[in-house]
Design a protein around this motif. Structure first.
Motif, PDB file in Angstrom:
ATOM      1  N   UNK A  33       0.186  -1.165   0.357  1.00  0.00           N
ATOM      2  CA  UNK A  33       0.229   0.108  -0.049  1.00  0.00           C
ATOM      3  C   UNK A  33       0.918   1.063  -0.172  1.00  0.00           C
ATOM      4  N   UNK A  34       1.888   1.026   0.813  1.00  0.00           N
ATOM      5  CA  UNK A  34       2.937   2.191   0.465  1.00  0.00           C
ATOM      6  C   UNK A  34       3.435   2.570  -0.663  1.00  0.00           C
ATOM      7  N   UNK A  35       4.047   1.121  -1.339  1.00  0.00           N
ATOM      8  CA  UNK A  35       4.407   1.693  -2.420  1.00  0.00           C
ATOM      9  C   UNK A  35       3.419   2.017  -3.771  1.00  0.00           C
ATOM     10  N   UNK A  36       2.110   1.731  -3.400  1.00  0.00           N
ATOM     11  CA  UNK A  36       0.397   2.477  -4.209  1.00  0.00           C
ATOM     12  C   UNK A  36       0.671   4.294  -3.635  1.00  0.00           C
ATOM     13  N   UNK A  37       1.251   4.379  -2.589  1.00  0.00           N
ATOM     14  CA  UNK A  37       0.548   5.571  -2.204  1.00  0.00           C
ATOM     15  C   UNK A  37       1.538   6.318  -3.052  1.00  0.00           C
ATOM     16  N   UNK A  38       2.952   6.163  -2.911  1.00  0.00           N
ATOM     17  CA  UNK A  38       4.369   6.515  -3.499  1.00  0.00           C
ATOM     18  C   UNK A  38       4.249   6.884  -4.820  1.00  0.00           C
ATOM     19  N   UNK A  39       3.436   5.922  -5.530  1.00  0.00           N
ATOM     20  CA  UNK A  39       3.391   6.034  -7.130  1.00  0.00           C
ATOM     21  C   UNK A  39       2.385   6.676  -7.686  1.00  0.00           C
ATOM     22  N   UNK A  40       1.321   7.058  -6.193  1.00  0.00           N
ATOM     23  CA  UNK A  40       0.719   8.371  -6.448  1.00  0.00           C
ATOM     24  C   UNK A  40       0.797   9.449  -6.806  1.00  0.00           C
ATOM     25  N   UNK A  41       2.033   9.898  -5.753  1.00  0.00           N
ATOM     26  CA  UNK A  41       2.187  10.831  -5.912  1.00  0.00           C
ATOM     27  C   UNK A  41       3.669  11.074  -6.233  1.00  0.00           C
ATOM     28  N   UNK A  42       4.123  10.187  -7.332  1.00  0.00           N
ATOM     29  CA  UNK A  42       4.733  10.378  -7.729  1.00  0.00           C
ATOM     30  C   UNK A  42       6.621  10.120  -7.740  1.00  0.00           C
ATOM     31  N   UNK A  43       6.734   9.494  -5.692  1.00  0.00           N
ATOM     32  CA  UNK A  43       8.141   9.219  -5.665  1.00  0.00           C
ATOM     33  C   UNK A  43       8.140   7.895  -5.017  1.00  0.00           C
ATOM     34  N   UNK A  44       9.326   7.895  -4.945  1.00  0.00           N
ATOM     35  CA  UNK A  44       9.959   6.491  -4.162  1.00  0.00           C
ATOM     36  C   UNK A  44       9.267   6.133  -2.529  1.00  0.00           C
ATOM     37  N   UNK A  45       9.037   4.789  -2.421  1.00  0.00           N
ATOM     38  CA  UNK A  45       8.381   4.095  -1.181  1.00  0.00           C
ATOM     39  C   UNK A  45       9.891   5.481  -0.326  1.00  0.00           C
ATOM     40  N   UNK A  46      10.564   4.625  -0.227  1.00  0.00           N
ATOM     41  CA  UNK A  46      11.695   5.660   0.235  1.00  0.00           C
ATOM     42  C   UNK A  46      11.465   6.385   0.846  1.00  0.00           C
ATOM     43  N   UNK A  47      10.945   7.637  -0.310  1.00  0.00           N
ATOM     44  CA  UNK A  47      10.744   8.919   0.020  1.00  0.00           C
ATOM     45  C   UNK A  47       9.826   9.073   0.512  1.00  0.00           C
ATOM     46  N   UNK A  48       9.232   8.659   0.660  1.00  0.00           N
ATOM     47  CA  UNK A  48       7.496   8.507   1.864  1.00  0.00           C
ATOM     48  C   UNK A  48       7.506   8.744   3.305  1.00  0.00           C
ATOM     49  N   UNK A  49       8.471   7.550   3.269  1.00  0.00           N
ATOM     50  CA  UNK A  49       8.761   6.844   4.241  1.00  0.00           C
ATOM     51  C   UNK A  49       9.984   8.325   4.957  1.00  0.00           C
ATOM     52  N   UNK A  50      10.716   8.235   4.734  1.00  0.00           N
ATOM     53  CA  UNK A  50      11.496   9.436   4.764  1.00  0.00           C
ATOM     54  C   UNK A  50      10.904  10.574   5.187  1.00  0.00           C
ATOM     55  N   UNK A  51      10.083  11.237   4.631  1.00  0.00           N
ATOM     56  CA  UNK A  51       8.833  12.330   4.308  1.00  0.00           C
ATOM     57  C   UNK A  51       8.570  12.086   5.951  1.00  0.00           C
ATOM     58  N   UNK A  52       7.919  10.664   5.780  1.00  0.00           N
ATOM     59  CA  UNK A  52       7.057  10.746   6.899  1.00  0.00           C
ATOM     60  C   UNK A  52       7.522  10.350   8.723  1.00  0.00           C
ATOM     61  N   UNK A  53       9.021   9.905   8.181  1.00  0.00           N
ATOM     62  CA  UNK A  53       9.716  10.306   9.194  1.00  0.00           C
ATOM     63  C   UNK A  53       9.981  11.885  10.222  1.00  0.00           C
ATOM     64  N   UNK A  54      10.763  12.573   9.391  1.00  0.00           N
ATOM     65  CA  UNK A  54      11.119  13.605   9.471  1.00  0.00           C
ATOM     66  C   UNK A  54       9.683  14.455   9.874  1.00  0.00           C
ATOM     67  N   UNK A  55       9.007  14.346   9.679  1.00  0.00           N
ATOM     68  CA  UNK A  55       7.568  14.698  10.117  1.00  0.00           C
ATOM     69  C   UNK A  55       6.983  14.649  11.468  1.00  0.00           C
TER      70      UNK A  55
END
Length: 58
Positions: A33-55
């Motif tokens: 699901x994280x990969x699908x969300x990242x794809x929807x945002x046009x970013x890598x899943x690792x970037x999505x996780x990194x940004x969530x951790x930073x937030x």
């Protein structure tokens, strides 16, 4: 300009209510699901996780 939940849900091939439950921590998404969300945002899943951790650190 950002995406609405409905737009992101459509781009991620999921229902917007499920995306809302993820956003409000009612459910924990799987890695797929994280990969699908990242794809929807046009970013890598690792970037999505990194940004969530930073937030959560702020």
């Amino acid at each position: 300009m950002g995406l609405s939940q409905e737009q992101l849900a459509e781009q991620s091939s999921m229902h917007w209510t499920y995306l809302s439950e993820i956003e409000t921590s009612k459910v924990s998404p799987s890695i797929n699901v994280l990969r699908r969300i990242a794809d929807g945002l046009g970013i890598r899943a690792s970037q999505l996780v990194l940004e969530a951790e930073e937030a959560t650190e702020d």
